[in-house]
Scaffold this active site. Sequence first.
Site, PDB file in Angstrom:
ATOM      1  N   ARG A  37      36.137  42.946  -3.971  1.00  0.00           N
ATOM      2  CA  ARG A  37      37.272  43.826  -3.683  1.00  0.00           C
ATOM      3  C   ARG A  37      38.479  43.065  -3.112  1.00  0.00           C
ATOM      4  NH1 ARG A  37      37.304  47.625  -0.510  1.00  0.00           N
ATOM      5  NH2 ARG A  37      38.310  49.193  -1.775  1.00  0.00           N
ATOM      6  N   CYS A  51      33.187  28.290  -7.155  1.00  0.00           N
ATOM      7  CA  CYS A  51      34.196  27.328  -7.503  1.00  0.00           C
ATOM      8  C   CYS A  51      35.420  28.086  -7.997  1.00  0.00           C
ATOM      9  CB  CYS A  51      33.658  26.422  -8.610  1.00  0.00           C
ATOM     10  SG  CYS A  51      34.006  24.748  -8.266  1.00  0.00           S
ATOM     11  N   GLU A  52      36.136  28.679  -7.030  1.00  0.00           N
ATOM     12  CA  GLU A  52      37.234  29.583  -7.362  1.00  0.00           C
ATOM     13  C   GLU A  52      38.030  29.732  -6.067  1.00  0.00           C
ATOM     14  OE1 GLU A  52      38.538  31.589  -9.820  1.00  0.00           O
ATOM     15  OE2 GLU A  52      39.815  32.344  -8.219  1.00  0.00           O
ATOM     16  N   HIS A  58      40.924  63.726 -11.330  1.00  0.00           N
ATOM     17  CA  HIS A  58      40.568  62.726 -10.313  1.00  0.00           C
ATOM     18  C   HIS A  58      41.820  61.898 -10.113  1.00  0.00           C
ATOM     19  CE1 HIS A  58      38.591  59.548  -8.149  1.00  0.00           C
ATOM     20  NE2 HIS A  58      38.842  58.680  -9.093  1.00  0.00           N
TER      21      HIS A  58
END
Length: 434
Positions: A314, A355-356, A196
């Site tokens: 993502r 909160c980021e 893979h």
Amino acid sequence: MQQLNHFTRLDAQRITEIAAAVQSPFYLYDEGTIIDRCKDVLSMPNAFGLCVRYAMKANPGKSILRLVAGQGLLIDASSMMEARRAQLAGIHLNKIILTAQEVPAGEDHEALKQMMLGGLLYNVCSLRQLREIGPFAAEHSIDLSIRVHPGVGTGESASRNTGDHYSCFGIHLRDVPEALDYANSLGIRFVQVHEHIGSGGDPQMWRENIDLELSFIREYFPDAHTVSFGGGLSEARMPGETAADVQMLGLYAKEKIELFYKETGRKLRMEIEPGTYIMANAGYVVTRVMDKKNTGEGGFNFLILDGGMDMNARPIMYGSVHPYYVVSRDGRLLFSEYRDMEAGGYEAVVAGRCCESGDCQSLTMQGLSYPRKMAEPEIGDYVLIGGAGAYCSSMAPFNYNSFLQAPEVLFKMDESFELIRKRQTMEQLLQNEL
Ligand SMILES: *Cc1c(COP(=O)(O)O)cnc(C)c1O
């Protein structure tokens, strides 16, 4: 046109109806797109048979597994828990391959043995795994698969390249002779050879990988009847991106496998394991605009949604770009990335409620947020994040800030919709605390 894009029959009106019933935020999957994708991969040209396995880590819910299995796909599990989960969804062990980093020691050892007796195909990924399970496989004459680390790979980003020397998946070509010596001493057969290369889907890399894999099957694996090219069929989430050309890759593989037959008299069956390609464009994160802010001179418009990195991580993990759609409360499509690419005027950073500072859906690889063109929504309108069917729900860091895991909804072929996973409850969040 009210339709979001060319992948789906979902339209803006239907989205507001579903949102009224389910409450945002939620994941929405389009059954029609999933079925189309399954048919597409099953139509891949091949020489002596094709087996398609759905890489369930992309989206492992029971309803999704049953849906793809119903289309004729088998399952690729990346952990013993995943294999167990597929089994609990009603999928027979003889339709599952296990390709894992885990070493089957202790309790896992017993569980794996039982699964192998039940028909699970074990894809050996390290010398240590081989030594752990080899004697049992030999004793019961259970054939194995082997994952070879080819030393090359491709990925949308460096962290998703699974085949080069920065990653550690599979038995490196250097160690293959040692693995074979050991297997031969026990009388174990490797009937499948697997690789893979990653999820980038660079077609040139895919082709090179086919050549490489066939060359070492010839050199090392006389018992192999199946060659697995793994996953990594890329999907075009954004307009302008290109998806893997399944027909073209299949024709290439077919030609090479036929040539291999002419030269060796061996008819190899081909196997692929798409995850992204089946699910990515079938899924949407449906959120509502909760707030709007502006960060002044040199700053940006910000839209605060009720779902963000807790539903789609993502962008923060890989700098991935997903398409946006804006749907008004009364069911009008105000913006579609596919319809209104040239739309002017308004630009915003789409942020979540965590909160980021990295809880944004548009981030550079360095983690800086940047604004994107779209239509300006009102508070209470919906913003949908597309391309969110694969590795969004399954990878989401959803309990940060004690937000609850979002529900999942399937939009069916007959245009009805079905809740396939309920929203997590506060009780469930707390239930293991002592
Ligand atoms: C993740 C994975 C896949 C699927 O990769 P996609 O890029 O989602 O198609 C296939 N096979 C293996 C072994 C994997 O680990």
